[in-house]
Design an enzyme around this catalytic site. Sequence first.
Site, short mmCIF file in Angstrom:
data_model
loop_
_atom_site.label_atom_id
_atom_site.label_comp_id
_atom_site.label_asym_id
_atom_site.label_seq_id
_atom_site.Cartn_x
_atom_site.Cartn_y
_atom_site.Cartn_z
N TYR A 1 -51.98 -105.65 62.51
CA TYR A 1 -51.72 -106.94 63.14
C TYR A 1 -50.22 -107.20 63.10
O TYR A 1 -49.58 -106.98 62.07
CB TYR A 1 -52.46 -108.06 62.39
CG TYR A 1 -52.18 -109.45 62.93
CD1 TYR A 1 -52.65 -109.84 64.19
CD2 TYR A 1 -51.45 -110.38 62.19
CE1 TYR A 1 -52.40 -111.11 64.68
CE2 TYR A 1 -51.20 -111.66 62.67
CZ TYR A 1 -51.67 -112.03 63.92
OH TYR A 1 -51.42 -113.29 64.40
N ASP B 1 -43.26 -102.92 60.52
CA ASP B 1 -43.58 -104.34 60.39
C ASP B 1 -43.89 -104.62 58.92
O ASP B 1 -45.00 -104.37 58.45
CB ASP B 1 -44.76 -104.70 61.30
CG ASP B 1 -45.13 -106.17 61.20
OD1 ASP B 1 -44.50 -106.90 60.38
OD2 ASP B 1 -46.04 -106.61 61.93
N LYS C 1 -43.18 -114.21 55.95
CA LYS C 1 -43.89 -114.56 54.71
C LYS C 1 -42.96 -114.75 53.51
O LYS C 1 -42.32 -115.78 53.40
CB LYS C 1 -45.00 -113.55 54.46
CG LYS C 1 -45.99 -113.54 55.65
CD LYS C 1 -47.32 -112.88 55.45
CE LYS C 1 -48.24 -113.23 56.59
NZ LYS C 1 -48.58 -112.16 57.50
C1 LIG Z 1 -48.58 -112.29 59.08
C2 LIG Z 1 -48.13 -111.12 59.84
C3 LIG Z 1 -47.45 -111.24 61.08
C4 LIG Z 1 -47.31 -112.55 61.78
O1 LIG Z 1 -46.52 -113.46 61.10
P1 LIG Z 1 -46.67 -115.02 61.44
O2 LIG Z 1 -45.62 -115.67 60.58
O3 LIG Z 1 -48.06 -115.40 61.10
O4 LIG Z 1 -46.38 -115.18 62.89
C5 LIG Z 1 -46.94 -110.11 61.65
N1 LIG Z 1 -47.08 -108.90 61.07
C6 LIG Z 1 -47.73 -108.74 59.90
C7 LIG Z 1 -47.83 -107.38 59.30
C8 LIG Z 1 -48.29 -109.83 59.25
O5 LIG Z 1 -48.95 -109.65 58.11
#
Ligand SMILES: *Cc1c(COP(=O)(O)O)cnc(C)c1O
Length: 430
Positions: free
Chosen positions: A143, A238, A266
């Site tokens: 994701y 990511d 995060k």
């Molecule tokens: C949480 C997450 C996102 C999205 O971040 P948001 O701040 O919710 O938009 C993208 N990539 C990864 C791997 C994530 O865990």
Amino acid sequence: MNNTNQDLFNQAKIHIAGGVNSPVRAFAGVGGVPVFISRAKGSKIYDTNGGEYVDYVGSWGPMILGHSHPHIIEAVKKAADDGLSFGAPTPFETTIADKICELIPSIDMIRMTSSGTEATMSAIRLARGYTGRDKIVKFEGCYHGHSDSLLVKAGSGMLDIGEPTSKGIPIDFAKHTITLPYNNKQALIDCFEKFSNELACVIVEPIAGNMNMIIPSQEFHDTLRKLCSDTGTVLIFDEVMTGFRVNLGGAQACFGITPDLTTFGKIIGAGLPVGAFGGKKEIMSHIAPLGGVYQAGTLSGNPLAMRAGIAMFDLLTQDGFYEKLSTKVQYLTHNLEKLAKEAGIGFTTTQLGGMFGMYFTDNGLPQNFDDVNKCDTKKFAKFFHGMLKRGVYFAPSAFEVGFMSSEHSQEDLDFTLAMAKQVFTEMAQA
Ligand SMILES: *Cc1c(COP(=O)(O)O)cnc(C)c1O
């Protein structure tokens, strides 16, 4: 008399779509009614009826120092006194950029955003602008936020064009996204053989944390890095979840891989809305105002978020921080496995640094999205509700990971295990 969660949820649903501002919070994966939170401190969250829970969600990752950490709260209060947003540069943005570049050697330059979604979306635009190519590659079960290009799954044939996983995404957008099975070296080789010089980038969760948790093989990462280098394809890690969560150098340090771009979110905002993307100077120099790839944000680099993040790095960089964190995670996961085994329940775990995965399965540790999908979600839901009732808050979905904070005490862990013993026993009798 306080309202029950059911009352609060009913009220919320009148003017908020589905009663929540992000879908997983609605408990659709486990059934039941979401718990409405009033406040949190350290390892605990408290609901509006005074109920107390040991929290292993930690706002989905950011709260690695526990909730309301005094050092962070003090930084945010001071920042608020100085003004909430200026739309002009501040030295705090430079401080946090310097810090991240120092801790993550693959990053020469960075730019802050307001969410992880913006970070990945911008990194992809940058990769496309830099390479002049359109196609991107992602992996099943990873994701990367909710931007159009990334809400795409594999088409019917492995190397076919993708299909949107959400309504509202034009097929024409999805056709630029190729989705491969995760942790599968041969699929990578086949893909690069077919598309060699057409790929702008590959975006990957270097350790997957959005299909429960999967640590891929070193071979997968080595192959991916080599294929990207050979074809001038931008490799994007990511690390929105894994960055400063698995250790101070991120998942890239664990595998010894130098990605071309990295995204964060995060943890770097310590609970305030933040994302970031950064990497090689040669690539980052293509962003406006230096280059022709447009990217912007009214609240990007927000002073509250930057000062919270700087305060957080003060503590994350202390000696032994991640060792202590991962010792706690190991204690918890090891003993959960032991208790499940004693109760005769098929259950396994994986973990790294401050995150962990739990699976109800008899087939060993899942290695890809298909394996995760074979795990028993009904059993997970029983476990989840059994624990919730007893004061332990795990993520309300079998596809999410658990997060430990530095504030979780031995008492918290032992309480969690004692409750898990009851729940596993109850499950075994059912
Ligand atoms: C949480 C997450 C996102 C999205 O971040 P948001 O701040 O919710 O938009 C993208 N990539 C990864 C791997 C994530 O865990």
